[in-house]
Design a protein around this motif. Structure first.
Motif, PDB file in Angstrom:
ATOM      1  N   THR A 117       0.827  -1.201   0.000  1.00  0.00           N
ATOM      2  CA  THR A 117       0.000   0.000   0.000  1.00  0.00           C
ATOM      3  C   THR A 117       0.868   1.260   0.000  1.00  0.00           C
ATOM      4  N   ILE A 174       2.607   2.586  -3.137  1.00  0.00           N
ATOM      5  CA  ILE A 174       1.830   3.362  -4.105  1.00  0.00           C
ATOM      6  C   ILE A 174       2.170   4.845  -4.027  1.00  0.00           C
ATOM      7  N   MET A 182      -5.511   3.886  -1.988  1.00  0.00           N
ATOM      8  CA  MET A 182      -4.619   3.201  -1.061  1.00  0.00           C
ATOM      9  C   MET A 182      -5.404   2.467   0.020  1.00  0.00           C
TER      10      MET A 182
END
Length: 203
Positions: A43, A46, A152
């Motif tokens: 996550t 990103i 996210m």
């Protein structure tokens, strides 16, 4: 932020990619906690791509063949390394009865690198976000940040579900040496295939 964006983002996140495969591998190989760290790392990986899209760096990456190729082949090498780690006894992604490495930060860092070394991700955000913007130049940055944060959050939530499912399945496969060998070879083949696909990608 529109419902259309939420649905589009959810569909994108649900489709298994490199991050999902990594999270599944950690869940099967190391258990529930490792899967959560993997989801967290993927996550946060990103963030650089999202910032690049917001600052227009993705366009520069797209325009510079040399820069794109450099990042791309670093990503290819990293995916091949992950494939080897799935095959290697005691490797970082090897499914085994001994839970092996449990260093959460290291597990998360590998997840971060998976996305950082994928030059397509920033270009993906540059293509995904603009169609859902309101068109007000004064709020572009805020809107992209909100949509990126939402993407996210969806990524983390979906990856956690994948990871916990894999961790639960771990209890079933432990003790079956033949099945564990098959799973390790499958993960290695998948990462090698992803490396091959990335190598063929063009900016």
């Amino acid at each position: 932020m529109s419902l259309q964006f939420l649905l589009t983002a959810l569909i994108v996140v649900l489709v298994p990619g490199t991050g999902v495969i990594y999270t599944l591998a950690m869940g099967l190989g190391r258990g529930r906690v490792a899967a959560l760290w993997a989801a967290l790392g993927c996550t946060f990986g990103i963030v650089p791509a999202l910032l690049a899209a917001m600052l227009g760096l993705a366009a520069a990456l797209h325009a510079s063949a040399v820069l794109f190729q450099a990042v791309k082949f670093a990503g290819v090498a990293y995916l091949l390394w992950l494939a080897w780690q799935a095959l290697k006894s005691g490797g970082a992604l090897n499914v085994q009865e001994d839970s092996g490495e449990t260093n959460g930060w290291r597990i998360a860092w590998r997840g971060v690198l998976i996305n950082v070394l994928n030059p397509k991700l920033s270009i993906f955000f540059l293509a995904l976000l603009p169609p859902f913007l309101s068109g007000d130049p004064a709020s572009v940055g805020t809107e992209m940040a909100v949509m990126g944060g939402t993407f996210m959050a969806l990524t983390f939530g979906v990856f956690v579900i994948y990871g916990l499912f894999a961790a639960q399945a771990r209890e079933v496969i432990l003790g079956n040496a033949r099945l564990m060998r098959w799973i390790n070879r499958s993960f290695a083949a998948i990462f090698a295939a992803l490396a091959g696909r990335l190598a063929l990608d063009r900016a």
